[in-house]
Design an enzyme around this catalytic site. Structure first.
Site, PDB file in Angstrom:
ATOM      1  N   ASP A 175      -2.180  -1.915  -4.064  1.00 42.76           N
ATOM      2  CA  ASP A 175      -2.606  -0.780  -4.884  1.00 42.76           C
ATOM      3  C   ASP A 175      -1.543  -0.479  -5.953  1.00 42.76           C
ATOM      4  O   ASP A 175      -1.552   0.576  -6.568  1.00 42.76           O
ATOM      5  CB  ASP A 175      -2.914   0.460  -4.035  1.00 42.76           C
ATOM      6  CG  ASP A 175      -1.728   0.938  -3.204  1.00 42.76           C
ATOM      7  OD1 ASP A 175      -0.609   0.406  -3.375  1.00 42.76           O
ATOM      8  OD2 ASP A 175      -1.918   1.847  -2.373  1.00 42.76           O
ATOM      9  N   CYS A 184       0.860  -1.192   0.000  1.00 48.06           N
ATOM     10  CA  CYS A 184       0.000   0.000   0.000  1.00 48.06           C
ATOM     11  C   CYS A 184       0.889   1.232   0.000  1.00 48.06           C
ATOM     12  O   CYS A 184       1.588   1.505   0.979  1.00 48.06           O
ATOM     13  CB  CYS A 184      -0.907  -0.012   1.234  1.00 48.06           C
ATOM     14  SG  CYS A 184      -2.024   1.414   1.331  1.00 48.06           S
ATOM     15  N   HIS A 185       0.868   1.962  -1.114  1.00 44.48           N
ATOM     16  CA  HIS A 185       1.732   3.140  -1.188  1.00 44.48           C
ATOM     17  C   HIS A 185       1.146   4.304  -1.986  1.00 44.48           C
ATOM     18  O   HIS A 185       1.642   5.417  -1.907  1.00 44.48           O
ATOM     19  CB  HIS A 185       3.073   2.759  -1.814  1.00 44.48           C
ATOM     20  CG  HIS A 185       2.994   2.555  -3.306  1.00 44.48           C
ATOM     21  ND1 HIS A 185       2.550   1.389  -3.866  1.00 44.48           N
ATOM     22  CD2 HIS A 185       3.285   3.385  -4.338  1.00 44.48           C
ATOM     23  CE1 HIS A 185       2.578   1.491  -5.181  1.00 44.48           C
ATOM     24  NE2 HIS A 185       3.003   2.693  -5.497  1.00 44.48           N
ATOM     25  N   ARG A 186       0.080   4.066  -2.756  1.00 46.43           N
ATOM     26  CA  ARG A 186      -0.416   5.130  -3.631  1.00 46.43           C
ATOM     27  C   ARG A 186      -0.999   6.290  -2.837  1.00 46.43           C
ATOM     28  O   ARG A 186      -1.676   6.099  -1.829  1.00 46.43           O
ATOM     29  CB  ARG A 186      -1.473   4.590  -4.597  1.00 46.43           C
ATOM     30  CG  ARG A 186      -0.869   3.834  -5.756  1.00 46.43           C
ATOM     31  CD  ARG A 186      -1.885   3.581  -6.845  1.00 46.43           C
ATOM     32  NE  ARG A 186      -1.281   2.846  -7.937  1.00 46.43           N
ATOM     33  CZ  ARG A 186      -0.724   3.413  -9.005  1.00 46.43           C
ATOM     34  NH1 ARG A 186      -0.706   4.737  -9.117  1.00 46.43           N
ATOM     35  NH2 ARG A 186      -0.183   2.681  -9.948  1.00 46.43           N
TER      36      ARG A 186
END
Length: 362
Positions: free
Chosen positions: A283, A207-209
Site C-alpha cells: 500500500d 502494509c502501513h497506510r
C-alpha cells in the site's frame, strides 16, 4: 554568489529522494549550499548513521524531533521549529518533498517568510480528500514557486487547478535512485541469503497506510489473503511498528504465523528484495514505482493510486483490501511476462534537471 537551500524532510522515503538531489548539489561546489532539516516525523531506529552511510549523505544539520500526536499538533510544532531555522539560515530556497506533514510545515513556514518554495513530486493527486497526504500536497502546491512534477499527468493535474506558472516535468527522482542503487544492492545486500530466499521465489509485501491499518476489517482481509498466498510461496513482510501494534490490538497475530515477518529493513536490503521478488503486494506509493522500475508485477492494496501510469502500462493492479480481489490479482500477476513499455517517469536524470531549474530561477 553561493545560493543556500534548506531541505525539509521528515520521513524515510524523503531522505532517499533527497539523497539523489544532494548528490547532484555536491557537484556544484561554490554555487549551492544545502542545509538539511529532519523534522523527526517518522522515528525509525534504522534512521541511524548506517542509513546515511548507505545513502552517502551527511546527517541532517537540524533534527526537530517532532513525532507523534495529531496532525494539527505535529504540523504546528514543525512549523514553529522550521520558522526559527529559516530566520537563522536565511536561505534562497526551501526544498520540500512529497506529501507528509513535514512537507506542509516546510511550505507554510517558507511562504509566510516570503522564501520561495520548490516542491519535488508536485501535482500528484489521488482525488481522495480523506487522505491527509492529499490535503498536504494540494496546499503545498498552492504556495510553491517551483512545481517539480514527476510525470505529464502531474502537470495536467496542476493545469486543471489553474496552476501553470513555475510548473516543470523534471521526471521522477525515485527513478534516479532506483538506477543508482540497483546494482549496489545486488552486490552488497545479503538479505536473500539470511532469509533463505531464492531469486524470483518469494512474494514481498508491505502494509502501513492508515486506511488499511486503522480498520480491523481491512487489515484482517489483507492478512488473510497474505496467509493464503504463503501456502504457495514464502511471503516476506517487513512489519511497520504501528502495524505490528494494531495487529496485536485486533488479535490478528495468528495470520502472521505462516509469513516471514521481519523488522523494517535497511534501504539496500529492501531494494534487493524488491528486485528479486516474484510479485510485490503493497500500500506504499514508493514501492509501487520501485516494482515498476525493476519490472516486478505489483498489486496495490488501496482504492486509488497517484501512480496511474503503472496501472495503464499493466504492471500494477488496484485491489483495495478485498481478499478475493487480492488473490485473483496475485494469480494474474504470476502470469505477467511483458516488458515495461515507455518511460513515463523520465530517464533517470530528474535530480540534474531539478538543480538546473533551481539555479536558473535563483
Amino acid at each position: 554568489m553561493t545560493r543556500k537551500i534548506v531541505t525539509i524532510v521528515g520521513a524515510r522515503p524523503q531522505f532517499i529522494k533527497a539523497a539523489a538531489v544532494s548528490r547532484e548539489i555536491l557537484k556544484h561546489p561554490g554555487e549551492i549550499e544545502e542545509v538539511m532539516v529532519h523534522t523527526g516525523q517518522h522515528y525509525d531506529p534504522n534512521m541511524s548513521q548506517v542509513f546515511f552511510d548507505e545513502l552517502e549523505i551527511p546527517a541532517p544539520k537540524y533534527n526537530l524531533e517532532v513525532s507523534g500526536g495529531g496532525h494539527g499538533a505535529m504540523t504546528g510544532r514543525m512549523l514553529e521549529g522550521i520558522e526559527k531555522i529559516l530566520l537563522e539560515e536565511k536561505p534562497d530556497w526551501v526544498l520540500i518533498y512529497g506529501d507528509t506533514n513535514s512537507t506542509l510545515a516546510g511550505a507554510l513556514a517558507a511562504s509566510k517568510l516570503h522564501i520561495p518554495v520548490a516542491h519535488v513530486e508536485a501535482g500528484l493527486r489521488s482525488f481522495n480528500m480523506r487522505m491527509p497526504e492529499e490535503v498536504n500536497r494540494i496546499l503545498s502546491d498552492r504556495v510553491s514557486t517551483l512545481l517539480l512534477c514527476p510525470t505529464d499527468v502531474a502537470v495536467e493535474n496542476l493545469a486543471r487547478e489553474g496552476i501553470v506558472a513555475g510548473v516543470h516535468n523534471v521526471g521522477d527522482v525515485m527513478y534516479d535512485v532506483a538506477l543508482y542503487y540497483r546494482d549496489r544492492a545486488r552486490s552488497e545486500s545479503r538479505i536473500l541469503q539470511s532469509l533463505g530466499l531464492q531469486e524470483g521465489g518469494f512474494v514481498l509485501t508491505t502494509c502501513h497506510r492508515a486506511e488499511n491499518t486503522d480498520s480491523r476489517e481491512r487489515l484482517t482481509s489483507i492478512l488473510s489473503a497474505l496467509s493464503q498466498i504463503a501456502t504457495e510461496l514464502p511471503v516476506v513482510l517487513p512489519l511497520h511498528p504501528r502495524t505490528r501494534k494494531l495487529v496485536a490490538d485486533y488479535g490478528l497475530e495468528s495470520y502472521l504465523q505462516g509469513l516471514t515477518v521481519v523488522e523494517p529493513l535497511s534501504f539496500l536490503d529492501m531494494v534487493a528484495l524488491e528486485q528479486s521478488a516474484k510479485v510485490i503486494l503493497t500500500d506504499s506509493g514508493g514501492v509501487q514505482k520501485e516494482a515498476f522500475f525493476y519490472q516486478v508485477p505489483c498489486i496495490t492494496m488501496r482504492d486509488e493510486t497517484e501512480w496511474v501510469e503503472t496501472i495503464e502500462l499493466g504492471w500494477n493492479r488496484l485491489v483495495g483490501a478485498n481478499r478475493e480481489q487480492i488473490l485473483e490479482a496475485y494469480s494474474q500477476a504470476l502470469e505477467c511476462r511483458t516488458e515495461v513499455q515507455g518511460a513515463p517517469y523520465g530517464t533517470g536524470v530528474a535530480s540534474r534537471v531539478i538543480l538546473e531549474e533551481l539555479l536558473k530561477e535563483g
